[in-house]
Design an enzyme around this catalytic site. Structure first.
Site, PDB file in Angstrom:
ATOM      1  CG  HIS A  82      69.751 -33.775 -37.042  1.00 16.56           C
ATOM      2  ND1 HIS A  82      69.288 -32.514 -37.591  1.00 16.56           N
ATOM      3  CD2 HIS A  82      68.781 -34.304 -36.439  1.00 16.56           C
ATOM      4  CE1 HIS A  82      67.925 -32.513 -37.369  1.00 16.56           C
ATOM      5  NE2 HIS A  82      67.597 -33.432 -36.440  1.00 16.56           N
ATOM      6  CG  ASP A 161      59.830 -34.134 -43.856  1.00 15.11           C
ATOM      7  OD1 ASP A 161      59.391 -35.043 -42.731  1.00 15.11           O
ATOM      8  OD2 ASP A 161      60.528 -33.132 -43.521  1.00 15.11           O
ATOM      9  NE  ARG A 168      54.678 -36.958 -38.704  1.00 15.88           N
ATOM     10  CZ  ARG A 168      55.898 -36.776 -38.231  1.00 15.88           C
ATOM     11  NH1 ARG A 168      56.860 -36.398 -39.465  1.00 15.88           N
ATOM     12  NH2 ARG A 168      56.498 -37.224 -37.311  1.00 15.88           N
ATOM     13  CB  SER A 183      60.219 -36.346 -40.636  1.00 17.93           C
ATOM     14  OG  SER A 183      60.409 -35.178 -40.601  1.00 17.93           O
ATOM     15  CE  LYS A 187      63.342 -32.797 -41.986  1.00 16.18           C
ATOM     16  NZ  LYS A 187      62.143 -32.246 -41.282  1.00 16.18           N
TER      17      LYS A 187
HETATM   18  N1  URA Z   1      61.661 -33.164 -36.471  1.00 17.22           N
HETATM   19  C1  URA Z   1      61.494 -33.669 -37.905  1.00 17.22           C
HETATM   20  O1  URA Z   1      62.248 -33.058 -38.783  1.00 17.22           O
HETATM   21  N2  URA Z   1      60.569 -34.322 -37.956  1.00 17.22           N
HETATM   22  C2  URA Z   1      59.763 -34.890 -37.215  1.00 17.22           C
HETATM   23  O2  URA Z   1      58.817 -35.675 -37.683  1.00 17.22           O
HETATM   24  C3  URA Z   1      60.028 -34.660 -35.755  1.00 17.22           C
HETATM   25  C4  URA Z   1      61.102 -33.821 -35.602  1.00 17.22           C
END
Ligand code: URA
Ligand code: CA
Length: 433
Positions: A82, A161, A168, A183, A187
């Site tokens: 990632h 999320d 956010r 976050s 995922k």
């Molecule tokens: N990318 C994400 O998936 N979440 C965040 O909080 C910031 C960047």
């Protein structure tokens, strides 16, 4: 339990228990906790932070809010990669076939997303016929057979999320290390891989502008991974200038082909070997990092990696003849050259501004409704440290309109040319385990 009590506890600097965090995440996901209370809690977290234990509990609560992908039917250790996001990051297109070609299973769940260019799915779709709408059973079968598959059907992963990130975004609480770390990791954990290699970008074109913040974010994510039993490591890599030369969808596919052939940009090649070798190591396909690097270099020079890309494209219904003839990829009508107005050395390329120039051309989405033009984008000819003479091409603009004044203006503003020699920048700053 009352949400107001939990907000006050966090506001006053106390630690929340796992039960309290589960209550918050469940309540926010099902709508019983309203946006105003959640925003207040997020702001308290922004100022007070979270302990590693709270951060891991928050991550798992978000994972449990939706579907999780079961990859256990795939043989071997599944390693995912990632990136926290940069400009012209072509690594996934290179890494999927490269790592698969040495036997490491790559089961990739990818999206489209907003940004300077499309997401990985958009980039792959610039190959005629390539499609990512594949059934789960077929996805798993393909990884077992040829070691690599990409699907766009990611299910309902970490809906908590999604809802929290949206909140956010409009409440000034994105930039909190525990919130970003949980976050991203929620995922990744929900997508089912056994181990994770993270590429945390730092610099003008990245989320994290400062090396110390990037290290803290990497440490937080690595700690979550180890707390939940997913072997995780991170590298910190430079995003002060775009990665490689190409920024655009079809242009990046062409750049990936060049790289798999051993003829790609030096920085993209090096970053792919670095990230790939950690994937190979975590998958236990090598005993040490030097051996892992050597295996991958050999896959490139022998043509094995490029052959795997061909196989992968065909398995997903795509036209693999683009590998030998990239002119079959979507092509822009006009190529307009931006030339240097002075002699010297490139000392700066403002990555995010160059990325926005690519987006203005149509390479990326500004909103969910935007339509991407897969053919357009930018190809840099000079990067930081390179010598330039007046009249040399700095950048080629690939466009479907001739009026590119705004794009050209941005490119000139992004490039700084210095009269004195400039060092080549560091590409990889640190490794976090
Ligand atoms: N990318 C994400 O998936 N979440 C965040 O909080 C910031 C960047
Ligand atoms: Ca690139």
């Amino acid at each position: 339990m009352r949400m107001v009590d939990l907000i006050e506890r966090k506001r006053d600097g106390h630690e929340l228990t796992k039960q309290e965090i589960d209550y918050i995440v469940e309540g926010y996901t099902d709508g019983s906790i309203p946006d105003y209370q959640m925003s207040s809690l997020l702001m308290a977290i922004f100022f007070r932070g979270m302990t590693p234990r709270e951060t891991s509990d928050l991550t798992l609560a978000m994972v449990n809010s939706g579907d999780t992908i079961d990859l256990s039917a795939i043989e071997g250790i599944k390693v995912d990669k990632h990136s926290t996001g940069g400009v012209g990051d072509t690594t996934t297109i290179v890494l999927a076939p490269l790592v698969a070609s040495v036997g490491v299973p790559v089961a990739k769940l990818s999206g489209r997303g907003l940004g300077h260019t499309g997401g990985t799915v958009d980039k792959f779709e610039s190959i005629s016929g390539f499609h990512v709408e594949i059934e789960n059973a077929q996805f798993i079968k393909q990884v077992n057979e040829i070691k690599v598959a990409v699907t766009g059907s990611t299910g309902n992963l970490a809906p908590a999320d999604k809802k929290m990130y949206g909140l956010r975004d409009v409440t000034g609480t994105v930039n909190s290390i525990p919130l970003i770390a949980s976050s991203i990791m929620s995922k990744k954990i929900a997508s089912g891989s056994d181990a994770i290699v993270l590429d945390v970008k730092v610099g003008a074109g990245a989320f994290m502008k400062d090396i110390n913040d990037a290290k803290k974010l990497a440490q937080a994510m690595v700690e979550i991974g180890s707390n939940v039993g997913r072997n995780t490591m991170a590298i910190i890599s430079d995003m002060n200038q775009p990665l490689g030369y190409a920024i655009g969808n079809a242009l990046e596919v062409k750049e990936a082909i060049d790289t798999l052939r051993g003829e790609g940009p030096a920085d993209l090649h090096e970053l792919c070997i670095t990230l790939g070798s950690h994937m190979v190591l975590l998958a236990k396909h090598a005993d040490n990092i030097d051996e892992a690097r050597q295996i991958l270099e050999e896959a490139i020079t022998s043509g094995k990696a490029l052959q795997k890309f061909k196989e992968f494209i065909e398995a997903q219904g795509g036209d693999s003849s683009i590998i030998d003839d990239p002119s079959k990829l979507p092509a822009a009508k006009h190529i307009i050259e931006v030339k240097s107005q002075e002699d010297g050395y490139v000392s700066k390329i403002v990555a995010d501004s160059i990325g926005t120039a690519a987006m203005i051309l149509g390479a990326g989405r500004a909103t969910k409704e935007s339509v991407i033009d897969l053919s357009v984008g930018l190809v840099l000819h000079k990067k930081i440290g390179d010598e330039v003479k007046k009249g040399d091409t700095l950048v080629s603009i690939y466009s479907n309109t001739e009026s590119v004044d705004e794009v050209m203006q941005r490119i000139y503003e992004s490039y700084q040319i210095s009269a004195v020699k400039v060092d080549y920048p560091t590409l990889v700053y640190a490794e976090i385990h």
